[in-house]
Design an enzyme around this catalytic site. Structure first.
Site, PDB file in Angstrom:
ATOM      1  N   PRO A   2       0.834  -1.202   0.000  1.00 57.05           N
ATOM      2  CA  PRO A   2       0.000   0.000   0.000  1.00 57.05           C
ATOM      3  C   PRO A   2       0.869   1.252   0.000  1.00 57.05           C
ATOM      4  O   PRO A   2       1.698   1.445   0.875  1.00 57.05           O
ATOM      5  CB  PRO A   2      -0.797  -0.103   1.300  1.00 57.05           C
ATOM      6  CG  PRO A   2      -0.454  -1.411   1.910  1.00 57.05           C
ATOM      7  CD  PRO A   2       0.856  -1.818   1.329  1.00 57.05           C
ATOM      8  N   GLU A   3       0.658   2.087  -1.005  1.00 55.82           N
ATOM      9  CA  GLU A   3       1.307   3.388  -1.062  1.00 55.82           C
ATOM     10  C   GLU A   3       0.243   4.432  -0.714  1.00 55.82           C
ATOM     11  O   GLU A   3      -0.839   4.087  -0.263  1.00 55.82           O
ATOM     12  CB  GLU A   3       1.913   3.609  -2.456  1.00 55.82           C
ATOM     13  CG  GLU A   3       2.847   2.466  -2.873  1.00 55.82           C
ATOM     14  CD  GLU A   3       3.462   2.637  -4.258  1.00 55.82           C
ATOM     15  OE1 GLU A   3       3.618   3.783  -4.696  1.00 55.82           O
ATOM     16  OE2 GLU A   3       3.771   1.621  -4.894  1.00 55.82           O
ATOM     17  N   LYS A  58       2.443   6.884   4.155  1.00 59.07           N
ATOM     18  CA  LYS A  58       1.870   5.535   4.228  1.00 59.07           C
ATOM     19  C   LYS A  58       1.560   5.118   5.660  1.00 59.07           C
ATOM     20  O   LYS A  58       1.105   3.998   5.885  1.00 59.07           O
ATOM     21  CB  LYS A  58       2.842   4.526   3.598  1.00 59.07           C
ATOM     22  CG  LYS A  58       3.310   4.908   2.193  1.00 59.07           C
ATOM     23  CD  LYS A  58       4.393   3.967   1.693  1.00 59.07           C
ATOM     24  CE  LYS A  58       5.170   4.587   0.536  1.00 59.07           C
ATOM     25  NZ  LYS A  58       6.294   3.738   0.114  1.00 59.07           N
ATOM     26  N   ARG A 262      16.073  -1.147  -6.909  1.00 60.65           N
ATOM     27  CA  ARG A 262      14.621  -1.331  -7.059  1.00 60.65           C
ATOM     28  C   ARG A 262      14.306  -1.455  -8.535  1.00 60.65           C
ATOM     29  O   ARG A 262      14.849  -0.710  -9.363  1.00 60.65           O
ATOM     30  CB  ARG A 262      13.842  -0.118  -6.500  1.00 60.65           C
ATOM     31  CG  ARG A 262      14.102   0.201  -5.051  1.00 60.65           C
ATOM     32  CD  ARG A 262      13.704  -0.894  -4.098  1.00 60.65           C
ATOM     33  NE  ARG A 262      12.319  -1.316  -4.189  1.00 60.65           N
ATOM     34  CZ  ARG A 262      11.309  -0.687  -3.579  1.00 60.65           C
ATOM     35  NH1 ARG A 262      11.517   0.392  -2.852  1.00 60.65           N
ATOM     36  NH2 ARG A 262      10.081  -1.145  -3.699  1.00 60.65           N
TER      37      ARG A 262
END
Length: 274
Positions: A2-3, A58, A262
DNA sequence: GTCGATGTTATCAA
DNA sequence: TTTGATAACATCGA
């Protein structure tokens, strides 16, 4: 997982579902991600009513009627659901809060990176992870955004992910924002004109607002809102997770590279380093 | 069975 | 100061 858009959707859902409700029972199934301890958290929440739900980046915060706060972070796989007690209990559910209407607020986290922290005095700013946060990505103004990026002298991708610079973006939305601004993920922030920095800010706002309107992004059903619904933004993603597929900007294939270890998706043709 | 990857982030080393 | 590697953990797919 979840962002910012997903946490925002969750917080809005909690406002609708649990505000004003009193916690009548607390069940802790696993306490190694509860602070300061599962016992203190359970004792503190019992018989308290929920007065508010909010977020910063967040992180999320549930306000209780005695001034205490339940703070938390969902990290990769956390979920908050409001369910009837007759609903089957899914694996990796770690805490359940029964409400005075009989339903249960359930906290689940498969990978157990997330956490809940009970704060009797409600001082969320005393949490080191909250204190370290920069301004929220949804509300930061263009001037401060530009100033913070220009001062950082780093590549844009890791900068957008740095929660102490601006908080709320994760790997999906960082890539989508850079695509919308047509900027290369490895572009150095201090080499950008103030006009381009403002365009980046505008792109960030637009992506986040569109994602919130769509109630977030659900890939593999990992993200669910408190009512158990996934989001709809995955069908609007331009580059994230789309290696080899045509980019919406020019139709050429999206490329995947590693930036700051990433996965990073972008259009090499339209997102040039300047 | 093994390997690599996953939407997060704290920490330590270079 | 910045970056990269690693670790926490479970699951999935190749």
């Amino acid at each position: 997982m979840p962002e910012l858009p997903e946490v925002e959707t969750i917080v809005r859902g909690l406002r609708r579902e649990v505000l004003g409700r009193r916690i009548t029972t607390v069940r802790i199934l696993r306490d190694d991600r509860l602070l300061p301890s599962g016992r203190e958290l359970a004792d503190g929440l019992l018989e308290r009513s929920l007065l508010g739900a909010r977020r910063l980046g967040k992180h999320f915060f549930l306000d209780l009627d005695d001034g205490a706060v339940l703070a938390g972070h969902l990290r990769m796989t956390g979920q908050l659901r409001v369910q009837a007690p007759t609903e089957p209990l899914l694996a990796h559910t770690h805490a359940l809060f029964t409400l005075d209407d009989g339903r249960e607020l359930r906290w689940r986290d498969v990978r157990r990176f997330g956490w809940l922290h009970y704060l009797p005095d409600g001082r969320v700013e005393d949490l080191p992870s909250v204190r370290a946060l920069g301004p929220d990505a949804l509300t930061i103004d263009p001037g401060e955004f530009s100033a913070r990026l220009a001062a950082a002298r780093r590549m844009l991708k890791p900068l957008l992910l740095a929660q102490n610079v601006v908080c709320g973006l994760g790997n999906i939305y960082a890539d989508e924002v850079l695509w919308r601004a047509r900027l290369h993920p490895r572009q150095r922030s201090d080499r950008l004109s103030s006009r381009r920095l403002r365009e980046l800010h505008q792109a960030m706002r637009e992506v986040l607002e569109a994602a919130i309107r769509a109630r977030g992004t659900s890939i593999d059903g990992a993200y669910l809102d408190p009512d158990g619904f996934g989001g709809g933004y995955q069908t609007s993603l331009a580059v994230y997770g789309r290696e080899g597929l045509p980019a919406p900007c020019c139709g050429r294939p999206v490329r995947r590279i590693l930036v700051a270890s990433r996965s990073t998706y972008f259009c090499p043709h339209c997102q040039r380093r300047r």
